[in-house]
Design a protein around this motif. Structure first.
Motif, PDB file in Angstrom:
ATOM      1  N   VAL A 141      56.320  98.775  68.048  1.00  0.00           N
ATOM      2  CA  VAL A 141      56.801  99.932  67.295  1.00  0.00           C
ATOM      3  C   VAL A 141      57.792  99.510  66.222  1.00  0.00           C
ATOM      4  CG1 VAL A 141      58.170 102.028  67.448  1.00  0.00           C
ATOM      5  CG2 VAL A 141      56.401 101.594  69.130  1.00  0.00           C
ATOM      6  N   GLU A 142      58.720  98.620  66.579  1.00  0.00           N
ATOM      7  CA  GLU A 142      59.746  98.245  65.606  1.00  0.00           C
ATOM      8  C   GLU A 142      59.156  97.416  64.480  1.00  0.00           C
ATOM      9  OE1 GLU A 142      59.917  95.328  69.090  1.00  0.00           O
ATOM     10  OE2 GLU A 142      59.745  97.500  68.752  1.00  0.00           O
ATOM     11  N   GLN A 143      57.985  96.767  64.731  1.00  0.00           N
ATOM     12  CA  GLN A 143      57.347  95.987  63.684  1.00  0.00           C
ATOM     13  C   GLN A 143      56.515  96.865  62.770  1.00  0.00           C
ATOM     14  OE1 GLN A 143      55.262  93.480  66.412  1.00  0.00           O
ATOM     15  NE2 GLN A 143      56.626  91.757  66.041  1.00  0.00           N
ATOM     16  N   PHE A 144      56.253  98.098  63.202  1.00  0.00           N
ATOM     17  CA  PHE A 144      55.296  98.942  62.497  1.00  0.00           C
ATOM     18  C   PHE A 144      55.965 100.133  61.818  1.00  0.00           C
ATOM     19  CE2 PHE A 144      51.373 101.729  62.628  1.00  0.00           C
ATOM     20  CZ  PHE A 144      50.708 100.984  61.671  1.00  0.00           C
ATOM     21  N   LYS A 145      57.307 100.177  61.828  1.00  0.00           N
ATOM     22  CA  LYS A 145      57.999 101.294  61.206  1.00  0.00           C
ATOM     23  C   LYS A 145      57.721 101.317  59.710  1.00  0.00           C
ATOM     24  CE  LYS A 145      61.771 101.868  64.506  1.00  0.00           C
ATOM     25  NZ  LYS A 145      63.218 101.738  64.735  1.00  0.00           N
ATOM     26  N   LEU A 146      57.417 102.466  59.213  1.00  0.00           N
ATOM     27  CA  LEU A 146      57.126 102.620  57.794  1.00  0.00           C
ATOM     28  C   LEU A 146      58.366 103.090  57.050  1.00  0.00           C
ATOM     29  CD1 LEU A 146      53.693 104.449  58.082  1.00  0.00           C
ATOM     30  CD2 LEU A 146      54.117 101.997  57.901  1.00  0.00           C
ATOM     31  N   ALA A 147      58.371 102.819  55.773  1.00  0.00           N
ATOM     32  CA  ALA A 147      59.464 103.307  54.958  1.00  0.00           C
ATOM     33  C   ALA A 147      59.405 104.829  54.896  1.00  0.00           C
ATOM     34  CB  ALA A 147      59.348 102.721  53.546  1.00  0.00           C
ATOM     35  N   ALA A 160      52.509  87.169  66.386  1.00  0.00           N
ATOM     36  CA  ALA A 160      53.160  88.113  67.297  1.00  0.00           C
ATOM     37  C   ALA A 160      52.452  89.464  67.331  1.00  0.00           C
ATOM     38  CB  ALA A 160      54.624  88.302  66.892  1.00  0.00           C
ATOM     39  N   GLY A 161      51.445  89.647  66.492  1.00  0.00           N
ATOM     40  CA  GLY A 161      50.707  90.906  66.462  1.00  0.00           C
ATOM     41  C   GLY A 161      51.186  91.900  65.429  1.00  0.00           C
ATOM     42  N   ALA A 162      52.175  91.539  64.612  1.00  0.00           N
ATOM     43  CA  ALA A 162      52.677  92.454  63.585  1.00  0.00           C
ATOM     44  C   ALA A 162      51.708  92.495  62.406  1.00  0.00           C
ATOM     45  CB  ALA A 162      54.050  92.009  63.096  1.00  0.00           C
ATOM     46  N   VAL A 163      51.459  93.694  61.880  1.00  0.00           N
ATOM     47  CA  VAL A 163      50.592  93.852  60.715  1.00  0.00           C
ATOM     48  C   VAL A 163      51.328  93.334  59.482  1.00  0.00           C
ATOM     49  CG1 VAL A 163      49.411  95.501  59.221  1.00  0.00           C
ATOM     50  CG2 VAL A 163      49.371  95.820  61.699  1.00  0.00           C
ATOM     51  N   THR A 164      50.727  92.351  58.816  1.00  0.00           N
ATOM     52  CA  THR A 164      51.326  91.787  57.608  1.00  0.00           C
ATOM     53  C   THR A 164      50.510  92.098  56.358  1.00  0.00           C
ATOM     54  OG1 THR A 164      50.147  89.668  57.776  1.00  0.00           O
ATOM     55  CG2 THR A 164      52.232  89.867  58.981  1.00  0.00           C
ATOM     56  N   GLU A 187      54.117  96.593  53.013  1.00  0.00           N
ATOM     57  CA  GLU A 187      54.383  97.985  53.350  1.00  0.00           C
ATOM     58  C   GLU A 187      53.207  98.874  52.964  1.00  0.00           C
ATOM     59  OE1 GLU A 187      56.053 101.256  54.914  1.00  0.00           O
ATOM     60  OE2 GLU A 187      56.797  99.209  55.117  1.00  0.00           O
ATOM     61  N   ALA A 188      52.613  98.616  51.802  1.00  0.00           N
ATOM     62  CA  ALA A 188      51.445  99.392  51.389  1.00  0.00           C
ATOM     63  C   ALA A 188      50.280  99.157  52.345  1.00  0.00           C
ATOM     64  CB  ALA A 188      51.050  99.008  49.966  1.00  0.00           C
ATOM     65  N   ALA A 189      50.115  97.910  52.801  1.00  0.00           N
ATOM     66  CA  ALA A 189      49.057  97.599  53.758  1.00  0.00           C
ATOM     67  C   ALA A 189      49.277  98.342  55.067  1.00  0.00           C
ATOM     68  CB  ALA A 189      49.007  96.093  54.002  1.00  0.00           C
ATOM     69  N   ARG A 190      50.511  98.390  55.524  1.00  0.00           N
ATOM     70  CA  ARG A 190      50.812  99.094  56.781  1.00  0.00           C
ATOM     71  C   ARG A 190      50.573 100.590  56.647  1.00  0.00           C
ATOM     72  NH1 ARG A 190      56.351  95.754  58.372  1.00  0.00           N
ATOM     73  NH2 ARG A 190      55.272  93.958  59.308  1.00  0.00           N
ATOM     74  N   GLY A 224      49.013  92.459  50.881  1.00  0.00           N
ATOM     75  CA  GLY A 224      50.064  92.128  51.818  1.00  0.00           C
ATOM     76  C   GLY A 224      50.293  90.630  51.938  1.00  0.00           C
ATOM     77  N   ASP A 225      50.936  90.231  53.024  1.00  0.00           N
ATOM     78  CA  ASP A 225      51.271  88.830  53.300  1.00  0.00           C
ATOM     79  C   ASP A 225      50.125  88.230  54.117  1.00  0.00           C
ATOM     80  OD1 ASP A 225      52.392  86.406  53.862  1.00  0.00           O
ATOM     81  OD2 ASP A 225      53.989  87.165  55.141  1.00  0.00           O
ATOM     82  N   LEU A 226      49.338  87.349  53.518  1.00  0.00           N
ATOM     83  CA  LEU A 226      48.129  86.815  54.153  1.00  0.00           C
ATOM     84  C   LEU A 226      48.267  85.372  54.613  1.00  0.00           C
ATOM     85  CD1 LEU A 226      45.532  88.164  51.549  1.00  0.00           C
ATOM     86  CD2 LEU A 226      46.451  89.352  53.550  1.00  0.00           C
TER      87      LEU A 226
END
Length: 344
Positions: free
Chosen positions: A103-109, A186-190, A121-124, A215-217
């Motif tokens: 959850v903390e890795q996926f918080k959106l602006a 770690a499973g975070a969406v980049t 952020e746009a990718a998320r 995003g970050d690839l």
């Protein structure tokens, strides 16, 4: 965990009901459209029925214990098997199993803040706005490519109206798209990759650039299954899903390009790495560079070579039986016994 989040996680678990049951209810077995086990705590027996597919009788993942009258969903199974009590702990275990970010890795602006185009952020945000692929044009597209849509696809979603900006700066269009989540170890969406599709799912959209990543690839990948000591990596999503159709229990990752394949990061658990090579100069270079890096890290690297341009070309042209036979002779003997017997 909010009611909406609980419902979403239960739905995702239900879409992978058999995989969830094989992991958490390993003392049971499949019979028809149900998984039979003793109870929600994984006791051997046959009194509890877990529905594996959605039917008129109910949604996939719902279960009933005929001996006690208890019923619930797969979040309840995770709670009982893992001995968890807090909703947050149950949700975290479910996210871990599904390969979703914390959850903390996926918080959106905040919604009022516009994410920079092409950013992580746009990718998320795009990922958050997408939906599961089951029953969508994205699923039809994969089936048209003869890819088995069965398990470990939590990192693929569908967006019915995804923006496409032509390279010639023409007017922005919208097309249905398959959305793939790029994640770190770690499973975070980049990041995310968009593959724009024709409205009937028969192929890619008739546009100039049919797929784009954002995003970050670098070092990251689209992952199918949790990493273990043996896994396979390659370039394209369709390439790796074709290979996974032949080896459904082997964890795999798609780096999205030859350059990113050469730079992919190794999960700490990996001891043997199969490299699915595309038959072109860029693919040859990526294979050599990745094998060199793997050997330096103490990881055994084994190349898997298609007959045609890539493994999806092979699958479409020759079928799954021929693809398995072609891959079989390239695996290490112990992996043939481990993965081919399960895939049969």
């Amino acid at each position: 965990m909010s009611r909406r989040e609980a419902s979403d996680l239960a739905c995702r678990l239900g879409q992978n009901a058999e995989t969830v049951c094989r992991h958490y209810l390993s003392n049971g077995r499949r019979q028809g459209n149900y998984w039979l086990v003793g109870d929600a705590r994984n006791t051997p027996g046959r009194s509890m029925f877990v529905r594996l597919r959605e039917t008129r009788k109910g949604r996939a993942g719902k279960w009933l214990d005929a001996a006690t009258g208890e019923n619930g969903d797969l979040l309840d199974v995770i709670r009982e098997v893992c001995g968890l009590t807090g909703f947050d702990d149950i949700a975290e275990e479910a996210r871990r199993f599904l390969g979703l970010p914390h959850v903390e890795q996926f918080k959106l602006a905040p919604r009022g803040d516009k994410a920079r185009s092409g950013s992580t952020e746009a990718a998320r945000r795009l990922w958050a706005m997408s939906q599961p692929i089951a029953g969508t044009i994205a699923e039809a597209y994969l089936r048209q490519r003869r890819i088995a849509v069965a398990r470990d696809l939590a990192n693929l979603r569908f967006h019915p109206h995804c923006y496409y900006r032509p390279e010639d700066h023409g007017p922005t269009q919208t097309w249905p798209a398959m959305i793939a989540a790029v994640t770190d170890l770690a499973g975070a969406v980049t990041g995310a990759q968009r593959t724009w599709l024709s409205p009937d799912g028969s192929g890619k959209a008739p546009i100039g650039t049919q797929r784009k990543a954002m995003g970050d690839l670098l070092g990251h990948a689209v992952r199918f299954g949790r990493p273990s000591e043996i896994m396979a990596v390659g370039e394209g999503i369709e390439t790796m899903l074709s290979l996974k159709s032949a080896l459904p229990h082997m964890p795999m990752a798609a780096a999205l390009s030859a350059a990113h394949l050469a730079a992919i990061l190794f999960p700490p658990s990996v001891r043997r790495l199969y490299i699915a090579c595309d038959k072109d100069p860029a693919g040859d270079g990526a294979r050599e560079q990745l094998m060199r890096r793997a050997n330096q890290a103490g990881i055994e690297a084994v190349a898997l070579t298609p007959t045609l341009g890539d493994f999806n070309d092979d699958l479409v042209a020759f079928g799954i039986v021929a693809l398995r036979a072609h891959v079989r002779v390239q695996l290490m003997p112990e992996d043939v016994a481990r993965f081919m017997s399960l895939a049969a």
